[in-house]
Enzyme design. Structure first.
Site, PDB file in Angstrom:
ATOM      1  N   GLY A  12       0.943  -1.212   0.101  1.00  0.00           N
ATOM      2  CA  GLY A  12      -0.119   0.081   0.036  1.00  0.00           C
ATOM      3  C   GLY A  12       0.646   1.301   0.008  1.00  0.00           C
ATOM      4  O   GLY A  12       1.960   1.174   0.193  1.00  0.00           O
ATOM      5  N   ALA A  13       0.202   2.484   0.066  1.00  0.00           N
ATOM      6  CA  ALA A  13       1.005   3.566  -0.086  1.00  0.00           C
ATOM      7  C   ALA A  13       1.531   3.752   1.273  1.00  0.00           C
ATOM      8  O   ALA A  13       2.879   4.223   1.328  1.00  0.00           O
ATOM      9  CB  ALA A  13      -0.007   4.857  -0.075  1.00  0.00           C
ATOM     10  N   GLU A  14       1.126   3.385   2.365  1.00  0.00           N
ATOM     11  CA  GLU A  14       1.633   3.777   3.736  1.00  0.00           C
ATOM     12  C   GLU A  14       2.507   2.328   4.290  1.00  0.00           C
ATOM     13  O   GLU A  14       3.668   2.675   5.136  1.00  0.00           O
ATOM     14  CB  GLU A  14       0.529   3.817   4.813  1.00  0.00           C
ATOM     15  CG  GLU A  14      -0.377   4.938   4.464  1.00  0.00           C
ATOM     16  CD  GLU A  14      -0.012   6.234   5.123  1.00  0.00           C
ATOM     17  OE1 GLU A  14       0.771   6.209   6.143  1.00  0.00           O
ATOM     18  OE2 GLU A  14      -0.532   7.312   4.692  1.00  0.00           O
ATOM     19  N   ASP A 128     -10.263   3.955  10.781  1.00  0.00           N
ATOM     20  CA  ASP A 128     -10.034   3.615   9.412  1.00  0.00           C
ATOM     21  C   ASP A 128     -10.860   2.240   9.193  1.00  0.00           C
ATOM     22  O   ASP A 128     -10.402   1.256   8.596  1.00  0.00           O
ATOM     23  CB  ASP A 128      -8.543   3.482   8.957  1.00  0.00           C
ATOM     24  CG  ASP A 128      -8.260   3.340   7.588  1.00  0.00           C
ATOM     25  OD1 ASP A 128      -9.186   3.739   6.846  1.00  0.00           O
ATOM     26  OD2 ASP A 128      -7.279   2.743   7.112  1.00  0.00           O
TER      27      ASP A 128
END
Ligand SMILES: Nc1ncnc2c1ncn2[C@@H]1O[C@H](COP(=O)(O)OP(=O)(O)O)[C@@H](O)[C@H]1O
Ligand SMILES: [Mg+2]
Length: 227
Positions: A12-14, A128
């Site tokens: 993922g992005a994180e 989230d």
């Protein structure tokens, strides 16, 4: 760290997540990924803080007997966290599986609601709640993961927002599953009935399931009128 790498589960992005074994046990390694557009110092501080916070909350929930992944090892400097591997598939996949029966979907959604309520009863809001952050095992039991944005709170608003986030996702991404959110909310409420009033936490009383559900209604109305 005594982690034997298996395969990459997620990029993922994180974060990057790998399956593997830790001291012979099935485990996953979550690696924080630097965000190129952020200043490196700030990025490091933010990532460090989030990982510490996620680890602390996992330990708190695990001690309270919640079925969250056990924390096995942590190196916040390097941005590495090792935790117990939770068997199962993300709820998003289960909801898209044409072979999943109505009964199974209902059980998975009710169990998701119950899992959320158990987290809320500890004064923890997830922050989230997407269908990627709920894992469903073969019996249809739900386990919540990804507490990097979770915080301790006592104001009802953030609890209501948690439910609103998953409400919106179920409506937008899975409109074919009729009444999905209703099953989830029924599970949320039933868990409180089953367990009785939530124990007081260090910061005081936690909003009741009823209060959170009524706040959800309020959030829905606000969103409808103000976008
Ligand atoms: N403890 C775990 N057991 C099994 N799978 C996991 C576990 N933790 C993460 N995963 C898998 O990796 C994915 C990404 O992990 P997550 O913690 O949600 O990171 P991100 O912050 O990038 O969303 C999850 O959606 C799940 O499929
Ligand atoms: Mg996630």
């Amino acid at each position: 760290m005594v982690f034997q790498e298996g395969e990459r589960l997620h990029l993922g992005a994180e974060a990057e997540v790998w399956s593997g074994r830790w001291m012979g046990r099935p485990a996953v390694r979550k690696l924080r990924r630097p965000r190129a557009w952020r200043h490196p110092d700030l990025d490091h501080r933010l990532g460090h803080r989030r990982m510490m916070s996620e680890a602390r909350l996992l330990v708190r929930m695990h001690r309270a007997g919640l079925p969250v992944p056990a924390l096995l090892d942590l190196d916040p400097e390097q941005g590495v966290m090792i935790m117990q591997m939770i068997p199962g598939r993300p709820l998003i996949e289960v909801l898209r599986d044409p072979k999943a029966s109505r009964e199974f979907l209902q059980r998975a959604l009710e169990s998701t609601g119950a899992a959320i309520r158990n987290v809320h009863r500890l004064a923890i809001t997830h922050g989230d709640l997407s269908t990627n952050n709920v894992l469903i095992d073969e019996e249809g039991h739900a386990v919540l993961i990804d507490f990097g944005l979770a915080v301790i709170d006592y104001e009802v608003e953030r609890f209501g927002i948690d439910l609103h986030v998953i409400d919106e996702i179920l409506g937008a991404s899975h409109p074919d599953i009729v009444g999905a959110i209703d099953h989830l909310l029924a599970g949320y409420q039933a868990e409180e009935m089953r367990l009785g009033p939530a124990e007081e936490q260090t910061g005081g009383a936690v909003p009741t399931a009823k209060e959170v559900l009524s706040r959800l209604e309020n959030v829905r109305t606000r969103v409808r009128y103000h976008g």
